[in-house]
Design an enzyme around this catalytic site. Structure first.
Site, short mmCIF file in Angstrom:
data_model
loop_
_atom_site.label_atom_id
_atom_site.label_comp_id
_atom_site.label_asym_id
_atom_site.label_seq_id
_atom_site.Cartn_x
_atom_site.Cartn_y
_atom_site.Cartn_z
N HIS A 93 0.83 -1.20 0.00
CA HIS A 93 0.00 0.00 0.00
C HIS A 93 0.86 1.25 0.00
O HIS A 93 0.63 2.19 -0.73
CB HIS A 93 -0.95 -0.01 1.20
CG HIS A 93 -2.11 0.89 1.03
ND1 HIS A 93 -2.24 2.09 1.68
CD2 HIS A 93 -3.21 0.80 0.23
CE1 HIS A 93 -3.37 2.67 1.30
NE2 HIS A 93 -3.97 1.92 0.42
N HIS A 131 -4.78 6.36 -5.62
CA HIS A 131 -5.92 6.97 -4.91
C HIS A 131 -6.41 8.22 -5.63
O HIS A 131 -5.71 8.81 -6.43
CB HIS A 131 -5.53 7.34 -3.48
CG HIS A 131 -5.30 6.13 -2.64
ND1 HIS A 131 -4.06 5.61 -2.45
CD2 HIS A 131 -6.17 5.32 -2.01
CE1 HIS A 131 -4.16 4.54 -1.70
NE2 HIS A 131 -5.42 4.33 -1.42
N HIS A 136 -7.43 -1.90 -5.32
CA HIS A 136 -7.67 -2.54 -4.03
C HIS A 136 -8.32 -3.91 -4.19
O HIS A 136 -8.10 -4.81 -3.37
CB HIS A 136 -8.50 -1.63 -3.13
CG HIS A 136 -7.75 -0.41 -2.67
ND1 HIS A 136 -7.71 0.75 -3.39
CD2 HIS A 136 -6.96 -0.19 -1.57
CE1 HIS A 136 -6.95 1.64 -2.76
NE2 HIS A 136 -6.48 1.10 -1.66
N HIS A 151 -15.19 5.53 2.81
CA HIS A 151 -13.87 4.90 2.81
C HIS A 151 -12.86 5.69 3.64
O HIS A 151 -12.20 5.17 4.54
CB HIS A 151 -13.36 4.72 1.36
CG HIS A 151 -11.88 4.56 1.29
ND1 HIS A 151 -11.05 5.59 0.91
CD2 HIS A 151 -11.08 3.51 1.61
CE1 HIS A 151 -9.79 5.17 0.99
NE2 HIS A 151 -9.79 3.92 1.40
N HIS A 180 -11.01 5.20 7.58
CA HIS A 180 -9.57 5.29 7.82
C HIS A 180 -9.29 6.26 8.96
O HIS A 180 -8.51 5.98 9.87
CB HIS A 180 -8.85 5.77 6.56
CG HIS A 180 -8.50 4.66 5.62
ND1 HIS A 180 -7.42 3.83 5.82
CD2 HIS A 180 -9.09 4.24 4.47
CE1 HIS A 180 -7.35 2.94 4.82
NE2 HIS A 180 -8.36 3.17 3.99
N PHE A 238 -1.85 6.42 4.32
CA PHE A 238 -1.61 5.40 3.29
C PHE A 238 -0.41 4.52 3.64
O PHE A 238 -0.44 3.31 3.47
CB PHE A 238 -1.30 6.06 1.93
CG PHE A 238 -2.44 6.78 1.29
CD1 PHE A 238 -3.74 6.34 1.41
CD2 PHE A 238 -2.19 7.92 0.52
CE1 PHE A 238 -4.78 7.00 0.77
CE2 PHE A 238 -3.23 8.60 -0.12
CZ PHE A 238 -4.53 8.14 0.01
N HIS A 250 -11.57 -2.70 3.51
CA HIS A 250 -11.58 -2.62 2.05
C HIS A 250 -12.42 -3.72 1.40
O HIS A 250 -12.90 -3.56 0.28
CB HIS A 250 -10.16 -2.61 1.49
CG HIS A 250 -9.70 -1.20 1.28
ND1 HIS A 250 -10.03 -0.47 0.16
CD2 HIS A 250 -9.03 -0.36 2.09
CE1 HIS A 250 -9.56 0.76 0.28
NE2 HIS A 250 -8.94 0.85 1.44
CU1 C2O Z 1 -5.59 2.47 -0.50
CU2 C2O Z 1 -8.29 2.65 1.95
O1 C2O Z 1 -6.82 3.08 0.88
#
Ligand code: C2O
Length: 358
Positions: A94, A117, A126, A254, A258, A275, A288
């Site tokens: 990632h 992203h 992903h 999303h 995070h 990230f 994810h």
């Molecule tokens: Cu690559 Cu949830 O981020």
């Protein structure tokens, strides 16, 4: 020209982008994958007639399943760090793809970073990342049907951090010390979280989450670009604002999850809040999985306009991963559009936000 990760993974460099405070990056910025051979990655071919791995909703997973999942993560953590399947190497993927480890050299732009992203590469990248992660875990416990759980945050029964991730007295391999301690159960996740707690009552929070889900999946995502994000092709510089257009889910629930899980006391909101470190928290992949499920649900709604991009610049975009046999392979967006063909699916869960038009 489509974006392509480099054939030469050894050209990967130390991460430098998207960090608030790189001096205190506790997980380290050396994110490059181990180089096992000088062979070019082979184009990946999906297995024919795969056994379908069914990803369960985390809040309903059986004790037996949870034990299996934890054993798989423990086996991953027990591998030597340099093994491409190790917990660290999987996390570093990632960081390499998101914090400036790779350039666009493969498509002729060695001075421009590769970033997946805030672009239409978000969903397919992903999906592939989880695909191999899941197969690696299955292989580590000798279970070809092993499937990752999904964090069902779009359903009221899944709107807390799944219990299996909490510290439990025993050494829990899926517990991560770098999380926001104020957001452990019974705290209800806020789909609109932007750094401060809403203070809403439990019922109000659930109601607001459901209408936000409706908005991000329907009202604000009527077509390909609004759902997937902006076009991103070779030569586009992710450090420029005009090439950062996230789709509704990426920018919405999303990112909210995070931030909600990452620890705001850490210099870079480790782990989930950056990230470079997100992949170190096993919850990342489970979060994810639900993001990926949103792609499938959006598509399966069958509404006019709900289509994947059809441009070759999207279909032929490609990434490089180590598969479960430690082979370096190149995978394409075009092979990511059908989860059944990829050999997995999601256990059914009610979708109450479908009836929660604000
Ligand atoms: Cu690559 Cu949830 O981020």
């Amino acid at each position: 020209t489509p974006i392509a990760a480099p054939d030469n993974i050894s050209d990967c460099v130390t991460a430098s982008s998207n960090l608030q405070n790189s001096k205190d990056a506790v997980r380290g910025l050396a994110c490059c994958p181990p180089v096992l051979s000088t062979d070019k990655p082979k184009d990946y071919v999906l297995p024919t007639n795969p056994v379908i791995r069914v990803r369960p909703a985390a809040q309903r997973a059986t004790e037996e399943y949870v034990a299996k999942y934890k054993a798989a993560i423990q086996a991953m953590k027990d591998l030597p760090d340099e093994h491409p399947h190790s917990w660290k190497q999987q996390a570093k993927i990632h960081c390499a793809y998101c914090n400036g480890g790779y350039s666009q050299e493969q498509s002729g732009y060695p001075d421009i970073q590769l970033q997946i992203h805030n672009t239409w590469l978000f969903f397919p990248f992903h999906r592939w990342y989880l695909y191999f992660y899941e197969r690696i875990l299955g292989k580590l416990i000798n279970d070809p049907t092993f499937a990752l759980p999904y964090w069902n945050w779009d359903n009221p029964t899944g709107m807390v951090l799944p219990a299996m991730f909490e510290q439990d007295g025993k050494k829990n391999p899926i517990f991560d010390p770098y999380r926001d301690a104020t957001h452990l159960p019974p705290a209800i996740f806020d789909v609109g979280y932007n750094g401060s707690d809403s203070g809403a009552s439990c019922l109000d929070q659930i109601g607001s989450n459901l209408s936000l889900m409706y908005r991000q999946m329907l009202t604000n995502a009527p077509d390909t670009t609004t759902f997937f994000g902006g076009e991103f092709v070779a030569g586009n510089d992710p450090l420029k604002k005009e090439f950062n257009l996230a789709g509704s889910i990426e920018a919405g629930v999303h990112t909210a999850a995070h931030r909600w899980v990452g620890n705001p006391r850490m210099a870079n909101n480790e782990d989930m809040g950056n990230f470079y470190s997100a992949g170190y928290d096993p919850l990342f992949y489970v979060h994810h999985a639900n993001v990926d499920r949103m792609w499938k649900i959006w598509k399966d709604l069958g509404i006019q306009g709900h289509n994947e991009p059809t441009s070759p610049d999207w279909l032929d975009a490609s990434y490089v991963f180590y598969d479960e046999n430690e082979q370096l392979v190149r995978v394409y967006n075009r092979d990511s559009v059908n989860v059944q063909a990829m050999g997995y699916d999601y256990e059914r869960s009610e979708i109450p936000w479908l009836h929660s038009r604000p």
